[in-house]
Design a protein around this motif. Structure first.
Motif, mmCIF file in Angstrom:
data_model
loop_
_atom_site.group_PDB
_atom_site.id
_atom_site.type_symbol
_atom_site.label_atom_id
_atom_site.label_comp_id
_atom_site.label_asym_id
_atom_site.label_seq_id
_atom_site.Cartn_x
_atom_site.Cartn_y
_atom_site.Cartn_z
ATOM 1 N N GLN A 1 0.847 -1.190 0.000
ATOM 2 C CA GLN A 1 0.000 0.000 0.000
ATOM 3 C C GLN A 1 0.882 1.240 0.000
ATOM 4 O O GLN A 1 1.649 1.464 0.949
ATOM 5 N N LYS B 1 -3.031 5.441 -1.786
ATOM 6 C CA LYS B 1 -3.527 4.422 -2.711
ATOM 7 C C LYS B 1 -4.106 3.236 -1.942
ATOM 8 O O LYS B 1 -3.811 3.039 -0.765
ATOM 9 N N GLU B 2 -4.909 2.454 -2.637
ATOM 10 C CA GLU B 2 -5.463 1.254 -2.032
ATOM 11 C C GLU B 2 -4.406 0.150 -1.971
ATOM 12 O O GLU B 2 -3.449 0.137 -2.746
ATOM 13 N N ARG B 3 -4.607 -0.756 -1.036
ATOM 14 C CA ARG B 3 -3.710 -1.896 -0.944
ATOM 15 C C ARG B 3 -3.876 -2.756 -2.190
ATOM 16 O O ARG B 3 -4.989 -3.012 -2.633
ATOM 17 N N GLU B 4 -2.761 -3.199 -2.756
ATOM 18 C CA GLU B 4 -2.806 -4.004 -3.972
ATOM 19 C C GLU B 4 -2.022 -5.295 -3.765
ATOM 20 O O GLU B 4 -1.059 -5.345 -3.000
ATOM 21 N N ARG B 5 -2.434 -6.332 -4.461
ATOM 22 C CA ARG B 5 -1.711 -7.587 -4.359
ATOM 23 C C ARG B 5 -0.459 -7.528 -5.221
ATOM 24 O O ARG B 5 -0.469 -6.926 -6.291
ATOM 25 N N ARG C 1 -7.591 -13.554 -2.821
ATOM 26 C CA ARG C 1 -8.240 -12.728 -1.810
ATOM 27 C C ARG C 1 -7.600 -12.967 -0.454
ATOM 28 O O ARG C 1 -7.432 -14.113 -0.042
ATOM 29 N N TRP D 1 -3.701 -9.127 9.152
ATOM 30 C CA TRP D 1 -2.629 -8.263 8.661
ATOM 31 C C TRP D 1 -1.651 -7.991 9.796
ATOM 32 O O TRP D 1 -2.050 -7.785 10.938
#
Length: 121
Positions: A39, A43-47, A106, A111
């Motif tokens: 992240q 910004k949004e968390r991304e894989r 997913r 976390w």
């Protein structure tokens, strides 16, 4: 749920390398696919990458393909992310989590605190 512990981040120049580690104390660690996410500010968390429980399949986001390598050691209950040819765009807090590998990777686990990676130009 058991929180993973990420480590290995730091400040590196563009083109450099870092190896992130994620340690888990979960009893069933070896049964779960694991993934790395990041992240960046605003910004949004991304894989970023994912690996199956037996390491027979891996996934990489297009932005890191060919530069990052995910691996795991079930005996040590750990998953790793080797990051090479780092770019300023890789700057972010990196997290790991258990994932559902066959449902769009997913995240299904807890976390941790994450580890900061900063790449200077």
């Amino acid at each position: 749920q058991v929180q993973p512990v990420e480590s290995g981040g730091g400040l590196v120049q563009a083109g450099g390398s870092l190896r992130l580690s994620c340690a888990s104390s979960a009893r069933a660690f070896s049964l779960y696919a694991m993934g790395w996410f990041r992240q960046a500010p605003g910004k949004e968390r991304e894989r970023v990458a994912a690996i199956t429980s037996t390491s027979d399949n891996t996934y990489y986001a297009d932005s890191v393909k060919g530069r990052f390598t995910i691996s795991r050691d079930n005996a040590k209950k750990s998953v790793y992310l080797q990051m090479n040819s780092l770019e300023p765009e890789d700057t972010a807090v990196y997290y790991c989590s258990a994932v559902d590998y066959y449902r769009d990777y997913r995240p299904v686990g807890s976390w941790g605190q994450g580890t900061q990676v900063t790449v200077s130009s």
